[in-house]
Structure formats: structure tokens, C-alpha cells
Design a protein around this motif. Structure first.
Motif, PDB file in Angstrom:
ATOM      1  N   VAL A   2       0.865  -1.184   0.000  1.00  0.00           N
ATOM      2  CA  VAL A   2       0.000   0.000   0.000  1.00  0.00           C
ATOM      3  C   VAL A   2       0.901   1.232   0.000  1.00  0.00           C
ATOM      4  CG1 VAL A   2      -1.698   1.314   1.318  1.00  0.00           C
ATOM      5  CG2 VAL A   2      -1.883  -1.168   1.186  1.00  0.00           C
ATOM      6  N   THR A   3       0.675   2.112  -0.964  1.00  0.00           N
ATOM      7  CA  THR A   3       1.498   3.316  -1.052  1.00  0.00           C
ATOM      8  C   THR A   3       0.775   4.551  -0.530  1.00  0.00           C
ATOM      9  OG1 THR A   3       0.807   3.700  -3.337  1.00  0.00           O
ATOM     10  CG2 THR A   3       2.822   2.410  -2.997  1.00  0.00           C
ATOM     11  N   SER A   4      -0.538   4.452  -0.389  1.00  0.00           N
ATOM     12  CA  SER A   4      -1.304   5.590   0.121  1.00  0.00           C
ATOM     13  C   SER A   4      -2.620   5.108   0.704  1.00  0.00           C
ATOM     14  CB  SER A   4      -1.581   6.585  -1.015  1.00  0.00           C
ATOM     15  OG  SER A   4      -2.429   7.624  -0.581  1.00  0.00           O
ATOM     16  N   TYR A   5      -3.038   5.757   1.792  1.00  0.00           N
ATOM     17  CA  TYR A   5      -4.335   5.455   2.409  1.00  0.00           C
ATOM     18  C   TYR A   5      -4.894   6.760   2.952  1.00  0.00           C
ATOM     19  CZ  TYR A   5      -7.949   3.470   5.385  1.00  0.00           C
ATOM     20  OH  TYR A   5      -9.143   3.159   5.965  1.00  0.00           O
ATOM     21  N   VAL A   6      -6.090   7.109   2.497  1.00  0.00           N
ATOM     22  CA  VAL A   6      -6.778   8.307   2.969  1.00  0.00           C
ATOM     23  C   VAL A   6      -8.228   7.930   3.207  1.00  0.00           C
ATOM     24  CG1 VAL A   6      -7.478  10.666   2.380  1.00  0.00           C
ATOM     25  CG2 VAL A   6      -5.278   9.805   1.608  1.00  0.00           C
ATOM     26  N   ASP A   7      -8.825   8.434   4.266  1.00  0.00           N
ATOM     27  CA  ASP A   7     -10.230   8.155   4.530  1.00  0.00           C
ATOM     28  C   ASP A   7     -10.937   9.450   4.900  1.00  0.00           C
ATOM     29  OD1 ASP A   7     -12.725   7.147   5.230  1.00  0.00           O
ATOM     30  OD2 ASP A   7     -11.863   5.427   6.256  1.00  0.00           O
ATOM     31  N   GLU A   8     -12.084   9.657   4.312  1.00  0.00           N
ATOM     32  CA  GLU A   8     -12.913  10.818   4.637  1.00  0.00           C
ATOM     33  C   GLU A   8     -14.282  10.303   5.061  1.00  0.00           C
ATOM     34  OE1 GLU A   8     -12.883  13.787   1.576  1.00  0.00           O
ATOM     35  OE2 GLU A   8     -10.713  13.619   1.319  1.00  0.00           O
ATOM     36  N   ALA A   9     -14.449  10.102   6.341  1.00  0.00           N
ATOM     37  CA  ALA A   9     -15.698   9.568   6.872  1.00  0.00           C
ATOM     38  C   ALA A   9     -16.790  10.629   6.847  1.00  0.00           C
ATOM     39  CB  ALA A   9     -15.481   9.091   8.303  1.00  0.00           C
ATOM     40  N   VAL A  26     -22.657   5.975   9.893  1.00  0.00           N
ATOM     41  CA  VAL A  26     -21.367   6.522   9.495  1.00  0.00           C
ATOM     42  C   VAL A  26     -20.906   5.735   8.273  1.00  0.00           C
ATOM     43  CG1 VAL A  26     -18.920   6.696  10.132  1.00  0.00           C
ATOM     44  CG2 VAL A  26     -20.675   7.364  11.762  1.00  0.00           C
ATOM     45  N   VAL A  27     -20.343   6.451   7.305  1.00  0.00           N
ATOM     46  CA  VAL A  27     -19.810   5.807   6.104  1.00  0.00           C
ATOM     47  C   VAL A  27     -18.338   6.181   5.983  1.00  0.00           C
ATOM     48  CG1 VAL A  27     -20.008   5.518   3.612  1.00  0.00           C
ATOM     49  CG2 VAL A  27     -22.068   5.996   4.967  1.00  0.00           C
ATOM     50  N   LEU A  28     -17.498   5.163   5.912  1.00  0.00           N
ATOM     51  CA  LEU A  28     -16.075   5.367   5.689  1.00  0.00           C
ATOM     52  C   LEU A  28     -15.826   5.318   4.182  1.00  0.00           C
ATOM     53  CD1 LEU A  28     -14.688   3.003   8.455  1.00  0.00           C
ATOM     54  CD2 LEU A  28     -15.205   5.447   8.609  1.00  0.00           C
ATOM     55  N   HIS A  29     -14.976   6.215   3.716  1.00  0.00           N
ATOM     56  CA  HIS A  29     -14.654   6.306   2.290  1.00  0.00           C
ATOM     57  C   HIS A  29     -13.148   6.149   2.089  1.00  0.00           C
ATOM     58  CE1 HIS A  29     -18.711   7.866   1.466  1.00  0.00           C
ATOM     59  NE2 HIS A  29     -18.552   8.560   2.568  1.00  0.00           N
ATOM     60  N   PRO A  30     -12.597   4.973   2.440  1.00  0.00           N
ATOM     61  CA  PRO A  30     -11.152   4.805   2.291  1.00  0.00           C
ATOM     62  C   PRO A  30     -10.743   4.785   0.823  1.00  0.00           C
ATOM     63  CG  PRO A  30     -12.170   2.738   2.917  1.00  0.00           C
ATOM     64  CD  PRO A  30     -13.236   3.781   2.970  1.00  0.00           C
ATOM     65  N   ARG A  31      -9.658   5.486   0.537  1.00  0.00           N
ATOM     66  CA  ARG A  31      -9.041   5.480  -0.795  1.00  0.00           C
ATOM     67  C   ARG A  31      -7.634   4.908  -0.627  1.00  0.00           C
ATOM     68  NH1 ARG A  31     -10.914  10.745  -0.662  1.00  0.00           N
ATOM     69  NH2 ARG A  31      -8.784  11.513  -0.737  1.00  0.00           N
ATOM     70  N   VAL A  32      -7.446   3.736  -1.159  1.00  0.00           N
ATOM     71  CA  VAL A  32      -6.181   3.030  -1.020  1.00  0.00           C
ATOM     72  C   VAL A  32      -5.499   2.961  -2.378  1.00  0.00           C
ATOM     73  CG1 VAL A  32      -5.116   0.819  -0.434  1.00  0.00           C
ATOM     74  CG2 VAL A  32      -7.067   1.644   0.872  1.00  0.00           C
ATOM     75  N   THR A  33      -4.203   3.233  -2.392  1.00  0.00           N
ATOM     76  CA  THR A  33      -3.410   3.058  -3.599  1.00  0.00           C
ATOM     77  C   THR A  33      -2.402   1.954  -3.334  1.00  0.00           C
ATOM     78  OG1 THR A  33      -3.648   5.403  -4.132  1.00  0.00           O
ATOM     79  CG2 THR A  33      -1.907   4.206  -5.276  1.00  0.00           C
ATOM     80  N   VAL A  34      -2.371   0.984  -4.247  1.00  0.00           N
ATOM     81  CA  VAL A  34      -1.414  -0.110  -4.142  1.00  0.00           C
ATOM     82  C   VAL A  34      -0.376   0.038  -5.244  1.00  0.00           C
ATOM     83  CG1 VAL A  34      -3.006  -1.715  -3.012  1.00  0.00           C
ATOM     84  CG2 VAL A  34      -2.913  -1.638  -5.505  1.00  0.00           C
ATOM     85  N   ALA A  35       0.781  -0.553  -5.035  1.00  0.00           N
ATOM     86  CA  ALA A  35       1.902  -0.371  -5.950  1.00  0.00           C
ATOM     87  C   ALA A  35       1.723  -1.094  -7.276  1.00  0.00           C
ATOM     88  CB  ALA A  35       3.193  -0.831  -5.279  1.00  0.00           C
ATOM     89  N   ARG A  65     -20.660   1.746   7.497  1.00  0.00           N
ATOM     90  CA  ARG A  65     -20.461   1.156   6.176  1.00  0.00           C
ATOM     91  C   ARG A  65     -19.107   1.570   5.611  1.00  0.00           C
ATOM     92  NH1 ARG A  65     -23.423   2.710   2.148  1.00  0.00           N
ATOM     93  NH2 ARG A  65     -24.190   4.650   3.003  1.00  0.00           N
ATOM     94  N   HIS A  66     -18.583   0.755   4.720  1.00  0.00           N
ATOM     95  CA  HIS A  66     -17.325   1.049   4.015  1.00  0.00           C
ATOM     96  C   HIS A  66     -17.630   1.161   2.528  1.00  0.00           C
ATOM     97  CE1 HIS A  66     -15.545  -0.878   7.629  1.00  0.00           C
ATOM     98  NE2 HIS A  66     -14.658   0.077   7.461  1.00  0.00           N
ATOM     99  N   GLU A  67     -17.190   2.227   1.922  1.00  0.00           N
ATOM    100  CA  GLU A  67     -17.255   2.388   0.467  1.00  0.00           C
ATOM    101  C   GLU A  67     -15.827   2.647  -0.005  1.00  0.00           C
ATOM    102  OE1 GLU A  67     -20.148   5.453  -0.335  1.00  0.00           O
ATOM    103  OE2 GLU A  67     -21.792   4.217   0.405  1.00  0.00           O
ATOM    104  N   ALA A  68     -15.105   1.550  -0.186  1.00  0.00           N
ATOM    105  CA  ALA A  68     -13.669   1.634  -0.477  1.00  0.00           C
ATOM    106  C   ALA A  68     -13.405   1.825  -1.964  1.00  0.00           C
ATOM    107  CB  ALA A  68     -12.974   0.376  -0.001  1.00  0.00           C
ATOM    108  N   THR A  69     -12.351   2.562  -2.246  1.00  0.00           N
ATOM    109  CA  THR A  69     -11.829   2.726  -3.598  1.00  0.00           C
ATOM    110  C   THR A  69     -10.373   2.268  -3.588  1.00  0.00           C
ATOM    111  OG1 THR A  69     -13.239   4.651  -3.953  1.00  0.00           O
ATOM    112  CG2 THR A  69     -11.365   4.387  -5.433  1.00  0.00           C
ATOM    113  N   VAL A  70     -10.036   1.422  -4.543  1.00  0.00           N
ATOM    114  CA  VAL A  70      -8.658   0.939  -4.665  1.00  0.00           C
ATOM    115  C   VAL A  70      -8.115   1.391  -6.007  1.00  0.00           C
ATOM    116  CG1 VAL A  70      -7.153  -1.083  -4.764  1.00  0.00           C
ATOM    117  CG2 VAL A  70      -9.101  -1.048  -3.178  1.00  0.00           C
ATOM    118  N   ALA A  71      -6.959   2.014  -5.976  1.00  0.00           N
ATOM    119  CA  ALA A  71      -6.301   2.480  -7.204  1.00  0.00           C
ATOM    120  C   ALA A  71      -4.913   1.886  -7.274  1.00  0.00           C
ATOM    121  CB  ALA A  71      -6.214   4.006  -7.206  1.00  0.00           C
ATOM    122  N   VAL A  72      -4.366   1.865  -8.464  1.00  0.00           N
ATOM    123  CA  VAL A  72      -2.998   1.378  -8.682  1.00  0.00           C
ATOM    124  C   VAL A  72      -2.159   2.566  -9.089  1.00  0.00           C
ATOM    125  CG1 VAL A  72      -1.533  -0.145 -10.050  1.00  0.00           C
ATOM    126  CG2 VAL A  72      -3.843  -0.891  -9.383  1.00  0.00           C
ATOM    127  N   GLY A  73      -1.013   2.715  -8.441  1.00  0.00           N
ATOM    128  CA  GLY A  73      -0.176   3.859  -8.792  1.00  0.00           C
ATOM    129  C   GLY A  73       1.189   3.793  -8.218  1.00  0.00           C
TER     130      GLY A  73
END
Length: 73
Positions: A2-9, A26-35, A65-73
Motif C-alpha cells: 500500500v502506497t497511500s491510504y486516505v479516509d474521509e468519513a 457513518v460511512v467510511l470512504h477509504p481510498r487506497v493506492t497499491v503499488a 459502512r465502508h465504500e472503499a476505492t482501490v487504485a494502482v499507482g
């Protein structure tokens, strides 16, 4: 990796009209970037597991709830 993790609940707070309030959701909006793209599916699966194991979500009387976004970068 994981290269980045940001959450805006966000949350829904209901006031009772008497000066008090409580959370309804409450809704968590984690944005994770993987290598690497090969890690994306594992990252998505990890969010489902994390939700099931989350001690905060299991300790409150409203849905989390979790509404996760995973990106590659």
C-alpha cells in the motif's frame, strides 16, 4: 504494498429537537493506492475483512459502512 491510504468519513446525525442528537449512520470512504495491479483484488478483499473485524463498528449502536476505492499507482 500500500502506497497511500486516505479516509474521509461522513455521518448522519439526527437531532431530537430537545438539544441532543445521535448518529444514525457513518460511512467510511477509504481510498487506497497499491503499488501493483496484482494487489488490487487483495486490497478490496481486505476491506471486507476489516469491516467484519472493526472493533469500533462492532461497538456502536448504528451502522458503519465502508465504500472503499482501490487504485494502482
Amino acid at each position: 504494498m500500500v502506497t497511500s491510504y486516505v479516509d474521509e468519513a461522513t455521518g448522519l446525525l439526527r437531532e431530537d429537537g430537545k438539544g441532543s442528537a445521535q448518529f444514525e449512520e457513518v460511512v467510511l470512504h477509504p481510498r487506497v493506492t497499491v503499488a501493483d495491479a496484482s494487489m488490487a483484488e487483495a486490497a478490496r478483499a481486505a476491506h471486507a475483512t476489516a469491516h467484519d473485524w472493526c472493533f469500533i463498528a462492532r461497538s456502536v449502536n448504528f451502522p458503519v459502512r465502508h465504500e472503499a476505492t482501490v487504485a494502482v499507482g
